[in-house]
Design a protein around this motif. Sequence first.
Motif, PDB file in Angstrom:
ATOM      1  N   SER A  77      -2.749  -5.030  -6.625  1.00 41.36           N
ATOM      2  CA  SER A  77      -4.085  -4.664  -7.117  1.00 41.36           C
ATOM      3  C   SER A  77      -4.967  -4.189  -5.967  1.00 41.36           C
ATOM      4  O   SER A  77      -5.728  -3.218  -6.111  1.00 41.36           O
ATOM      5  CB  SER A  77      -4.734  -5.858  -7.821  1.00 41.36           C
ATOM      6  OG  SER A  77      -4.010  -6.223  -8.972  1.00 41.36           O
ATOM      7  N   ALA A  78      -4.880  -4.874  -4.833  1.00 37.25           N
ATOM      8  CA  ALA A  78      -5.658  -4.459  -3.666  1.00 37.25           C
ATOM      9  C   ALA A  78      -5.230  -3.074  -3.193  1.00 37.25           C
ATOM     10  O   ALA A  78      -6.067  -2.255  -2.787  1.00 37.25           O
ATOM     11  CB  ALA A  78      -5.498  -5.478  -2.539  1.00 37.25           C
ATOM     12  N   ASP A 106       1.271   5.112  -6.256  1.00 38.80           N
ATOM     13  CA  ASP A 106      -0.040   5.148  -6.891  1.00 38.80           C
ATOM     14  C   ASP A 106      -0.010   6.211  -7.994  1.00 38.80           C
ATOM     15  O   ASP A 106      -0.911   7.019  -8.131  1.00 38.80           O
ATOM     16  CB  ASP A 106      -1.124   5.456  -5.855  1.00 38.80           C
ATOM     17  CG  ASP A 106      -2.525   5.348  -6.428  1.00 38.80           C
ATOM     18  OD1 ASP A 106      -2.823   4.328  -7.065  1.00 38.80           O
ATOM     19  OD2 ASP A 106      -3.323   6.297  -6.253  1.00 38.80           O
ATOM     20  N   GLN A 127       0.825  -1.219   0.000  1.00 40.87           N
ATOM     21  CA  GLN A 127       0.000   0.000   0.000  1.00 40.87           C
ATOM     22  C   GLN A 127       0.853   1.261   0.000  1.00 40.87           C
ATOM     23  O   GLN A 127       0.344   2.351  -0.276  1.00 40.87           O
ATOM     24  CB  GLN A 127      -0.943  -0.020   1.203  1.00 40.87           C
ATOM     25  CG  GLN A 127      -2.071  -1.030   1.036  1.00 40.87           C
ATOM     26  CD  GLN A 127      -2.899  -1.216   2.287  1.00 40.87           C
ATOM     27  OE1 GLN A 127      -2.434  -0.987   3.409  1.00 40.87           O
ATOM     28  NE2 GLN A 127      -4.139  -1.628   2.113  1.00 40.87           N
ATOM     29  N   ALA A 161      -7.697   4.179  -4.714  1.00 42.72           N
ATOM     30  CA  ALA A 161      -8.795   4.692  -5.531  1.00 42.72           C
ATOM     31  C   ALA A 161     -10.015   5.010  -4.672  1.00 42.72           C
ATOM     32  O   ALA A 161     -10.676   6.050  -4.852  1.00 42.72           O
ATOM     33  CB  ALA A 161      -9.158   3.685  -6.620  1.00 42.72           C
ATOM     34  N   GLU A 162     -10.334   4.132  -3.732  1.00 45.34           N
ATOM     35  CA  GLU A 162     -11.489   4.356  -2.863  1.00 45.34           C
ATOM     36  C   GLU A 162     -11.280   5.559  -1.950  1.00 45.34           C
ATOM     37  O   GLU A 162     -12.228   6.303  -1.661  1.00 45.34           O
ATOM     38  CB  GLU A 162     -11.770   3.096  -2.045  1.00 45.34           C
ATOM     39  CG  GLU A 162     -12.305   1.948  -2.898  1.00 45.34           C
ATOM     40  CD  GLU A 162     -12.282   0.612  -2.174  1.00 45.34           C
ATOM     41  OE1 GLU A 162     -11.922   0.595  -0.978  1.00 45.34           O
ATOM     42  OE2 GLU A 162     -12.625  -0.411  -2.808  1.00 45.34           O
ATOM     43  N   ARG A 215      -6.826  -0.467  -5.388  1.00 45.80           N
ATOM     44  CA  ARG A 215      -8.238  -0.247  -5.027  1.00 45.80           C
ATOM     45  C   ARG A 215      -8.343   0.588  -3.752  1.00 45.80           C
ATOM     46  O   ARG A 215      -9.217   1.460  -3.636  1.00 45.80           O
ATOM     47  CB  ARG A 215      -8.940  -1.589  -4.835  1.00 45.80           C
ATOM     48  CG  ARG A 215      -9.140  -2.370  -6.130  1.00 45.80           C
ATOM     49  CD  ARG A 215     -10.110  -3.526  -5.928  1.00 45.80           C
ATOM     50  NE  ARG A 215      -9.648  -4.481  -4.932  1.00 45.80           N
ATOM     51  CZ  ARG A 215      -8.856  -5.511  -5.195  1.00 45.80           C
ATOM     52  NH1 ARG A 215      -8.422  -5.719  -6.444  1.00 45.80           N
ATOM     53  NH2 ARG A 215      -8.489  -6.348  -4.248  1.00 45.80           N
TER      54      ARG A 215
END
Length: 467
Positions: free
Chosen positions: A264-265, A234, A230, A271-272, A268
């Motif tokens: 990929s997680a 990004d 994480q 993005a959220e 997301r």
Amino acid sequence: MARRGGVDDLVVVVPGILGSTLADADGHEVWAASGKALLRGIRTLGNSVKGLTLPAGLGDEHPGDGVRPTGLMSDVHALPGVWNPVDGYSGLLDWLERNFTLRRRLPGEAADVPANLVGFAYDWRLSCRYNAERLAERVDEELGRWRASRADRRDAKAVLLCHSMGGLVTRSYVEQCGGAEVTRRVVTLGTPYRGSLDALMYLVNGMRYGIGPVGLDLTPFARSLPSLHQLTPDYACLATAGGAPLRYAREVTGLPGVDEALLSAAARFHAELRESDAGARYGVEYVPVGGARQPTPTTAETDGDGLRALLTIDGADEGGDGRVPDLSSRAVGAGRHAYTTWEKHGSLQNNNAVRQGLDAWLSPEPPVHRGPGDGEVPLCVDAPELLVEGDAYEIRATVPPGTAGHDRIAVFAGMEGGPMRTMTNRGGGLYTCRIKGLPPGGHRVRIGARVPSHVVMTALVLVLERG
């Protein structure tokens, strides 16, 4: 004694990755070493790394291995291949209590005693979303207790002071876990809102950089962490052949060392966060703080089986705090102003200019006058964060040409607790010095300008044992 700034809210300090101590199911420390015990702590973690490595497919859950957070790291800490040196948080917490009407719960005091200064420890191996849910539980408990302790505190809210990844945990709390309604302000210090190239470099290149003298390989452990994925960029950060546009890491198949499902997680997750408007609807103020104009890896190109970091993006060197690019630390929402200071990533929480800013960010009262200061000289410092015992520590400090007398300013450097020495003026605003004989462990190096007592910034270095 100077008057303390009044704070009626609950202030929560959220550390970065590695910034919380961890214990196993039996209560034995598995990550707690800092300062002089740092190298022993790294070796200890290496011995138990199989038990700390996370299973595939964990997502936003806990592995059920009994590992739990126990407190905030107090001194310089690092784990090569996961994150390099970061300063501790005891100095910040002590300073907050001295200068504001903030109080921590004392050791041995009952859990129901109200306190309005809280250090939130979390298991930094796990996903930011999981830890955001734990933060929600802690804030609800502490804020409820603080509001109930006196009638004039019923309208108190939470102010969260976050370092590095702690800002991502907190933003997830505010935007995804119901925290917006009770949060007044989020101050983030070097938070990689759009990720950090270093995280991707650690995943791809593994432990080959600097870890050899320690004799450990923590690569499988690092690559199992949802949190480290994480922290990857990004934004488009990978250069391709032929001058094609930069690509996102998630667009490149077969990138060694990266768990594609975790990557990929992570995409997301970011993005959220961007799509959420919970904080805006409730008027939560984000105050992003970043280090400025330090050499900062921002993009990368392939180099054999690994990656080679570049300091530029589309040909421009935008700088940052040495670990988090400027484009990432300030990316917290359209129209929101970012506050920048001359500091390295690992020391932002203890920077003098940042602490002056906290006068306005924490207290509605006018700031207490603490002297005129000497005027800050902007310094760009390039120095290694990892060193092998016996090697010289070489510092290069640059004063930008726009600074008056940039090529004839007295610049000083020295180890914390030792004498400050004048750096050699190489001309053109470049100043250098070499420090020899650093013992193994974590060290703070103070760099100042004009007078030896004026510290502008702090560089951190981890010296590894040879052999």
